[in-house]
Design an enzyme around this catalytic site. Sequence first.
Site, short mmCIF file in Angstrom:
data_model
loop_
_atom_site.label_atom_id
_atom_site.label_comp_id
_atom_site.label_asym_id
_atom_site.label_seq_id
_atom_site.Cartn_x
_atom_site.Cartn_y
_atom_site.Cartn_z
N GLU A 75 102.39 49.33 8.57
CA GLU A 75 103.56 48.46 8.34
C GLU A 75 104.89 49.08 8.79
O GLU A 75 105.86 49.09 8.03
CB GLU A 75 103.66 48.09 6.86
CG GLU A 75 102.54 47.19 6.38
CD GLU A 75 102.78 46.57 5.00
OE1 GLU A 75 103.73 46.98 4.30
OE2 GLU A 75 102.01 45.67 4.65
N GLU A 135 94.95 44.10 5.12
CA GLU A 135 95.46 43.93 3.76
C GLU A 135 95.61 42.43 3.52
O GLU A 135 96.40 41.77 4.20
CB GLU A 135 96.82 44.62 3.57
CG GLU A 135 96.75 46.12 3.53
CD GLU A 135 98.09 46.77 3.16
OE1 GLU A 135 98.85 46.19 2.35
OE2 GLU A 135 98.36 47.86 3.69
O1 AHR Z 1 98.82 47.11 -0.99
C1 AHR Z 1 100.10 47.44 -1.45
C2 AHR Z 1 101.08 47.70 -0.33
O2 AHR Z 1 101.32 46.51 0.37
C3 AHR Z 1 100.64 48.65 0.75
O3 AHR Z 1 100.86 49.98 0.40
C4 AHR Z 1 101.50 48.26 1.90
O4 AHR Z 1 100.89 48.53 3.14
C5 AHR Z 1 101.77 46.79 1.68
O5 AHR Z 1 103.12 46.50 1.78
#
Ligand code: AHR
Length: 503
Positions: A174, A293
Amino acid sequence: MVARAVFTPDPNEVIGTAERRLFGSFVEHIGRCVYGGIYDPENPFSDKEGFRSDVVEMVKELGVSVVRYPGGNFVSGYRWEDGVGPLEERPVRLDLAWRSVESNAFGLGEFMKWSKRVGVEPMIALNLGTRGIQEALDLLEYCNHPGGTRLSDLRKSHGHKEPFRIRTWCLGNELDGPWQIGHKNASEYGRLAAETARAMRMFDPALELVACGSSGSGMPTFGSWERTVLDHAFEEVDLISAHSYFEEIEGDRFSFLSSAVDLSRTIEKMISIADQAAAAKRSTKKLGISFDEWNVWYLSRYLEANHSAEWRSTPRLCEDEFTVVDGVVVGSLLMALLRHCDRVRIACLAQLVNAIAPIHCEPDSHAWRQTTFFPFSLTARHAVGCVLAATPVSPVKESKLYGEVPMIDALATHDPERRTLAVFVVNRSSERGSFTLNLGGFRGFGVIEVKSLFDEDSEATNSNSDPNRVMPRTLNRRGGDQGIEVDLPPVSWTMIRLAGRIR
Ligand code: AHR
């Protein structure tokens, strides 16, 4: 009014294969995910290696295939060397991402042992926030080189004779997010990702490398970030990542239940950007998407919580208690991922234990399954073979966020070898629904089971004191060879499993 949907899956219209790697998850050093989650050496529930055995069994039951580690935001300030070697020599550090004290008692070696124990494939994220190409190469040598060099021999001296043979690597996390340590603009990141990938491929051309896409489709950088990054790194990487989290905002339940529409649009936009990059480079490569994610996450609650200014080790962070509605949304998000299985090659439910997780545990009691556990485990176990293209004919309803959305959606997977058919259905309506499954293309198939996640109280959750309050329940069906009908409960996710007679 009862919403009526009709679904006619056709075995000849196939999108792709329901690959196991779509059922991945994510373990980050965040809150009690690692410490007090998968690893808790002092705990009576743990084995001699310090792994919580009840959690191990539940992860197996969940059906997870690949696990991304060690972050997330955490990785962008992480020094992998801190987490290897003798425990007593590992430094205690500050983790700026989650304002925590990191003991480094759990690191790469422990993660690899745990992965083996639960039977998952590791997917390792590199720190491209505060670190760069050299540290990535060092880690690669430590992990994957058989021996005879400083770092591979160091691994051996740490008790790991055989190389870890890690195939899949995320080139950072990210990095378009201003919250990310070492946040970069798209050109800075694109160059770094391309050069890191090029150097890693000098070690092993067969590695599978994932470039960071934007951290979310709501980011102002979404789209332009991917275009620029791919301009630099298209030839060097195999996949580009996507991240999406959803929560119910201001009581807008129907939009929340329609989150899968947003997830699908994100995937389709990313495919189009990847294919434009391919065209610009006169390439026929079909870049894959690593949706590494995704989940329901009450991020607003995390942001509103008054986090202590003190540095704490293993604070309780993001321990969302998921409701039946959340479980239904997770089931529908998985359907959307499967529907894009021709381009989404990896997907990771974020995360696995305690933080934003389907599995929860406390130090003094057996782990329990959150509502979101059930659609994931049932889909992981039964979505096998080909993903079929059919979509149901369903009435639509206007949602505030995404326009018109089908009240009932369905997706089918068909395994021609084992002659099984699995149909996953979401009823987004707050009324009962009627679902007709036409079996014209599946003569001789009969129902094995119909399982549904719903509750008279759609806010119901499982908890330490009532771990089995919400469980999938069996639904009745009518009909026979030609087709079946199922009455869908309001706000429900349902799986219908069928098998054909052996010829
Ligand atoms: O999953 C929680 C957080 O969400 C992770 O650390 C990050 O990559 C995202 O913003």
